[in-house]
Scaffold this motif. Structure first.
Motif, PDB file in Angstrom:
ATOM      1  N   ARG A 151      55.491  -5.272  37.718  1.00  7.71           N
ATOM      2  CA  ARG A 151      54.327  -4.397  36.971  1.00  7.71           C
ATOM      3  C   ARG A 151      54.141  -3.237  37.728  1.00  7.71           C
ATOM      4  NH1 ARG A 151      48.728  -5.487  38.642  1.00  7.71           N
ATOM      5  NH2 ARG A 151      48.247  -5.564  36.428  1.00  7.71           N
ATOM      6  N   GLN A 152      54.808  -2.834  38.579  1.00  8.55           N
ATOM      7  CA  GLN A 152      54.740  -1.589  39.267  1.00  8.55           C
ATOM      8  C   GLN A 152      55.909  -0.872  39.036  1.00  8.55           C
ATOM      9  OE1 GLN A 152      51.595  -0.948  39.967  1.00  8.55           O
ATOM     10  NE2 GLN A 152      51.226  -1.313  42.006  1.00  8.55           N
ATOM     11  N   GLU A 153      55.913   0.379  38.525  1.00 10.33           N
ATOM     12  CA  GLU A 153      57.115   1.286  37.862  1.00 10.33           C
ATOM     13  C   GLU A 153      57.826   1.625  39.080  1.00 10.33           C
ATOM     14  OE1 GLU A 153      55.967   4.145  35.275  1.00 10.33           O
ATOM     15  OE2 GLU A 153      55.351   2.707  33.720  1.00 10.33           O
ATOM     16  N   MET A 154      57.103   1.933  40.251  1.00 12.06           N
ATOM     17  CA  MET A 154      57.867   2.739  41.369  1.00 12.06           C
ATOM     18  C   MET A 154      58.387   1.782  42.373  1.00 12.06           C
ATOM     19  SD  MET A 154      57.520   5.814  40.409  1.00 12.06           S
ATOM     20  CE  MET A 154      58.193   6.494  41.840  1.00 12.06           C
ATOM     21  N   VAL A 155      58.281   0.516  42.172  1.00  8.29           N
ATOM     22  CA  VAL A 155      58.692  -0.626  43.253  1.00  8.29           C
ATOM     23  C   VAL A 155      60.034  -1.042  43.001  1.00  8.29           C
ATOM     24  CG1 VAL A 155      58.069  -2.866  44.545  1.00  8.29           C
ATOM     25  CG2 VAL A 155      56.256  -1.216  43.740  1.00  8.29           C
ATOM     26  N   LYS A 156      60.209  -1.399  41.775  1.00  8.83           N
ATOM     27  CA  LYS A 156      61.741  -2.047  41.590  1.00  8.83           C
ATOM     28  C   LYS A 156      62.794  -1.316  41.914  1.00  8.83           C
ATOM     29  CE  LYS A 156      63.374  -3.045  37.283  1.00  8.83           C
ATOM     30  NZ  LYS A 156      63.687  -3.597  36.162  1.00  8.83           N
ATOM     31  N   PRO A 194      38.413  -3.874  53.100  1.00 12.18           N
ATOM     32  CA  PRO A 194      38.486  -2.616  52.700  1.00 12.18           C
ATOM     33  C   PRO A 194      38.509  -1.645  53.967  1.00 12.18           C
ATOM     34  CG  PRO A 194      36.641  -3.186  51.972  1.00 12.18           C
ATOM     35  CD  PRO A 194      37.381  -4.382  52.360  1.00 12.18           C
ATOM     36  N   GLU A 195      38.212  -2.240  54.874  1.00 16.76           N
ATOM     37  CA  GLU A 195      37.875  -1.148  56.238  1.00 16.76           C
ATOM     38  C   GLU A 195      39.168  -1.582  56.913  1.00 16.76           C
ATOM     39  OE1 GLU A 195      34.471  -2.488  58.708  1.00 16.76           O
ATOM     40  OE2 GLU A 195      33.217  -1.888  57.036  1.00 16.76           O
ATOM     41  N   VAL A 196      40.084  -2.367  56.649  1.00 15.63           N
ATOM     42  CA  VAL A 196      41.407  -2.568  57.211  1.00 15.63           C
ATOM     43  C   VAL A 196      42.568  -2.042  56.525  1.00 15.63           C
ATOM     44  CG1 VAL A 196      42.945  -4.108  58.413  1.00 15.63           C
ATOM     45  CG2 VAL A 196      40.505  -4.274  58.833  1.00 15.63           C
ATOM     46  N   PHE A 197      42.423  -2.282  55.151  1.00 11.15           N
ATOM     47  CA  PHE A 197      43.459  -1.979  54.024  1.00 11.15           C
ATOM     48  C   PHE A 197      42.891  -0.892  53.048  1.00 11.15           C
ATOM     49  CE2 PHE A 197      44.233  -6.496  55.334  1.00 11.15           C
ATOM     50  CZ  PHE A 197      45.218  -6.318  55.904  1.00 11.15           C
ATOM     51  N   GLU A 198      43.464   0.218  53.139  1.00  7.39           N
ATOM     52  CA  GLU A 198      43.015   1.259  52.234  1.00  7.39           C
ATOM     53  C   GLU A 198      43.303   0.888  50.970  1.00  7.39           C
ATOM     54  OE1 GLU A 198      43.964   6.048  51.431  1.00  7.39           O
ATOM     55  OE2 GLU A 198      44.870   5.116  52.749  1.00  7.39           O
ATOM     56  N   SER A 199      42.173   0.976  49.880  1.00  7.19           N
ATOM     57  CA  SER A 199      42.356   0.705  48.525  1.00  7.19           C
ATOM     58  C   SER A 199      42.880  -0.737  48.229  1.00  7.19           C
ATOM     59  CB  SER A 199      43.233   1.791  48.014  1.00  7.19           C
ATOM     60  OG  SER A 199      42.642   2.937  47.881  1.00  7.19           O
ATOM     61  N   PRO A 200      42.514  -1.841  48.792  1.00  4.35           N
ATOM     62  CA  PRO A 200      43.335  -2.951  48.816  1.00  4.35           C
ATOM     63  C   PRO A 200      43.204  -3.496  47.322  1.00  4.35           C
ATOM     64  CG  PRO A 200      40.927  -3.407  49.677  1.00  4.35           C
ATOM     65  CD  PRO A 200      41.046  -1.851  49.448  1.00  4.35           C
ATOM     66  N   LEU A 201      42.405  -3.057  46.445  1.00  5.49           N
ATOM     67  CA  LEU A 201      42.259  -3.938  45.294  1.00  5.49           C
ATOM     68  C   LEU A 201      42.470  -2.768  43.932  1.00  5.49           C
ATOM     69  CD1 LEU A 201      39.622  -6.519  45.819  1.00  5.49           C
ATOM     70  CD2 LEU A 201      41.976  -6.898  45.847  1.00  5.49           C
ATOM     71  N   ARG A 202      42.367  -1.523  44.203  1.00  9.24           N
ATOM     72  CA  ARG A 202      42.331  -0.594  43.172  1.00  9.24           C
ATOM     73  C   ARG A 202      43.643  -0.788  42.525  1.00  9.24           C
ATOM     74  NH1 ARG A 202      42.000   5.076  45.402  1.00  9.24           N
ATOM     75  NH2 ARG A 202      40.215   4.217  46.333  1.00  9.24           N
ATOM     76  N   PHE A 203      43.614  -0.766  40.882  1.00  6.45           N
ATOM     77  CA  PHE A 203      44.654  -1.178  39.993  1.00  6.45           C
ATOM     78  C   PHE A 203      46.102  -0.954  40.537  1.00  6.45           C
ATOM     79  CE2 PHE A 203      47.105  -0.422  36.037  1.00  6.45           C
ATOM     80  CZ  PHE A 203      47.323  -1.657  35.901  1.00  6.45           C
ATOM     81  N   LEU A 204      46.543   0.512  40.490  1.00  5.38           N
ATOM     82  CA  LEU A 204      47.828   0.841  40.765  1.00  5.38           C
ATOM     83  C   LEU A 204      48.144   0.847  42.179  1.00  5.38           C
ATOM     84  CD1 LEU A 204      48.504   3.665  38.063  1.00  5.38           C
ATOM     85  CD2 LEU A 204      49.040   1.353  38.036  1.00  5.38           C
ATOM     86  N   SER A 205      47.263   0.985  43.073  1.00 10.65           N
ATOM     87  CA  SER A 205      47.489   0.982  44.409  1.00 10.65           C
ATOM     88  C   SER A 205      47.315  -0.218  45.292  1.00 10.65           C
ATOM     89  CB  SER A 205      46.483   2.052  45.311  1.00 10.65           C
ATOM     90  OG  SER A 205      45.224   1.898  45.090  1.00 10.65           O
ATOM     91  N   ARG A 206      46.676  -1.326  44.609  1.00 10.96           N
ATOM     92  CA  ARG A 206      46.516  -2.580  45.430  1.00 10.96           C
ATOM     93  C   ARG A 206      47.636  -3.261  45.904  1.00 10.96           C
ATOM     94  NH1 ARG A 206      43.911  -6.444  40.817  1.00 10.96           N
ATOM     95  NH2 ARG A 206      45.812  -6.334  39.188  1.00 10.96           N
ATOM     96  N   PHE A 207      48.761  -3.196  45.044  1.00 11.00           N
ATOM     97  CA  PHE A 207      50.284  -3.873  45.598  1.00 11.00           C
ATOM     98  C   PHE A 207      51.042  -2.251  46.090  1.00 11.00           C
ATOM     99  CE2 PHE A 207      54.688  -4.888  45.118  1.00 11.00           C
ATOM    100  CZ  PHE A 207      54.258  -6.106  45.954  1.00 11.00           C
ATOM    101  N   ASN A 208      50.746  -2.257  47.379  1.00  8.75           N
ATOM    102  CA  ASN A 208      51.501  -0.943  47.821  1.00  8.75           C
ATOM    103  C   ASN A 208      52.344  -1.528  48.944  1.00  8.75           C
ATOM    104  OD1 ASN A 208      51.890   1.415  48.655  1.00  8.75           O
ATOM    105  ND2 ASN A 208      49.911   1.690  49.486  1.00  8.75           N
ATOM    106  N   PRO A 209      53.398  -1.656  48.725  1.00 13.23           N
ATOM    107  CA  PRO A 209      54.418  -2.058  49.920  1.00 13.23           C
ATOM    108  C   PRO A 209      54.575  -0.746  50.978  1.00 13.23           C
ATOM    109  CG  PRO A 209      55.397  -2.590  48.091  1.00 13.23           C
ATOM    110  CD  PRO A 209      54.298  -1.823  47.621  1.00 13.23           C
TER     111      PRO A 209
END
Length: 476
Positions: A301-306, A382-397
């Motif tokens: 579901r993340q275009e840039m990851v695959k 959120p104090e440890v993981f930047e944008s932990p749940l924002r839609f496009l950035s929440r899954f951010n390897p």
């Protein structure tokens, strides 16, 4: 006259009992230490809100929402406190302290089990567990798991295929041969039992008074919970028999290190090894399969990851070794980010406050109180993981390229330091091989339109599962 006397006596007994329950409830509700901890008003007097969330598969998200509203300390039941504070986590799970496991862990298994007769997962006392873990952890060391690496390969497709793969790998490790699920495309008895029993296991643990009901009423069409549990135990016995047969033939299984040719010289009997084998078989199937399921969903579901993942896995040999796989930074980042967002065991790890109570932060928590921490909340801080749940950035390897010490310490997917998952090396190796093989061989797969954020919404009965119980992918 006698009937009236009997009725009067029963009424007196019931009244006294009701008064006793009322006094106990009020006394606990207004305990001077616990009453300082914030939480829903009803939870001060009753565990009904918590039990309702649990039985609907929402315990983890319910507690997470309470933390968002009330802070890192929340009273979620009259004698239960949920904690999302790292300093408190260190105290609760510190090696050498007496925060033993809560009775909840033995509520999932038949009532005749105790610390001496159940598997290490259900042992409550930390000292007893430490001794048992020393005996069994040799099977899960990196060196021993590496010997079994040729038996671990990945397959691609939807949730059921990851489940088939995970069970087949478990079969190869435990018995020396696969269950054949991926070959036949059909669920064997083990997979059917695991899928059927998990919600009932959770209910049995959370509502002990339902045990007689769960033990006798058929669960779907596969028999009672006890009968399903008996079938799973039989797999443990088969694993021990297979290991003994393998030793005679000069080969090994995962449990070979635990067993001597002369059983009388073993430090623990075969009966306990059978229970540990049963636990490993169940834990190693469902958790690995669900991690791979959510990883597939998140990557597609993340275009840039695959594309980045495909480039990396294709830059290495077709059959990479464990050492090669661990040197693929993006592959490892993808797995780490999946486990952050979708931990297979996301919820509470209940412990009992030892005699003398414990002061954590500004609260004094009394002896016997159940305290729990959950990976789901720590790994979304959120104090440890930047944008932990924002839609496009929440899954951010990519966030793991420069992982901070705080990020690493907040990753609790394999449990606390004192009771860390014994199978984590097996799980790690299986994930690396499976993901590498999937994105090497199936470069054109995409999510089926029916696989949506709503269909993949998590339900958890200790282990997570998509609400739709499937994750469909199609070849592009």
């Amino acid at each position: 006259m006698e009937l009236h006397f009997l009725a009067g006596s029963i009424l007196i007994v019931l009244t006294v009992h009701a008064l006793f329950v009322l006094v106990r409830t009020v006394t606990l509700a207004f305990n001077p230490d616990l009453s300082k901890i914030p939480g829903p008003f009803l939870s001060t007097f009753s565990n009904i809100p918590m039990k309702t969330a649990i039985l609907s598969g929402r315990r983890t998200t319910y507690i997470h929402a309470l933390h968002e509203k009330y802070g890192p300390y929340v009273r979620i039941a009259p004698s239960e406190v949920a904690i999302a504070d790292l300093e408190a986590y260190r105290i609760i799970h510190r090696v050498g302290l007496d925060f033993n496991k809560a009775p909840w862990y033995q509520g999932q298994v038949p009532s005749q089990y105790n610390d001496e007769t159940c598997g290490v997962f259900g042992i409550l006392n930390n000292k007893t567990a430490s001794y048992r873990r020393r005996l069994f952890q040799t099977a899960g060391t990196r060196r021993i798991v590496a010997e079994r690496e040729p038996q671990i390969h990945g397959f691609s497709d939807v949730m059921k295929w990851w489940t088939f793969m995970a069970s087949d790998v478990t079969g190869s490790l435990a018995f020396g041969e696969s269950f054949g699920n991926t070959r036949t495309g059909e669920r064997n008895e083990l997979v059917r039992d695991i899928e059927s029993m998990m919600p009932f296991v959770g209910m049995r643990a959370e509502l002990p008074w339902t045990k007689p009901l769960m033990d006798t009423i058929p669960a779907w069409c596969f028999g009672s919970l006890n009968s399903m549990w008996t079938c799973v135990q039989e797999y443990g016995k088969d694993a021990v028999r297979a290991t003994r047969a393998a030793q005679q033939g000069g080969s090994k299984t995962l449990f070979s290190k635990m067993m001597l040719e002369d059983e009388t010289e073993q430090m623990i009997p075969d009966s306990l090894i059978e229970k540990e084998a049963s636990n490993i078989i169940v834990a190693g199937t469902d958790t690995t399969a669900m991690t791979l399921t959510y990883l597939t969903y998140a990557v597609l579901r993340q275009e840039m990851v695959k594309p980045k993942l495909i480039v990396e896995v294709n830059a290495h040999s077709e059959r990479p070794t464990w050492e090669e796989l661990e040197k693929m930074p993006y592959l490892n980042n993808v797995i780490q980010e999946t486990m952050r967002l979708y931990p297979a065991i996301p919820g509470s790890l209940p412990r009992i406050v030892p005699i003398g109570g414990e002061k954590v932060a500004k609260y004094v928590i009394p002896t016997g109180t159940q305290v729990s921490t959950q990976a789901w909340t720590f790994q979304r801080d959120p104090e440890v993981f930047e944008s932990p749940l924002r839609f496009l950035s929440r899954f951010n390897p990519d966030r793991w390229d420069n992982a901070t010490p705080e990020m690493k310490e907040h990753m609790m997917v394999f449990g606390g330091p004192t009771r860390m998952c014994l199978g984590q090396n097996i799980a790690r190796l299986e994930l690396l091989h499976a993901v590498s093989k999937l994105f090497r061989e199936c470069v054109n797969i995409t999510l089926d339109p029916s696989t949506t954020e709503e269909s993949m919404e998590m339900v958890d009965y200790f282990a997570i599962k998509p609400k739709a119980a499937k994750c469909l992918v199609v070849r592009g």
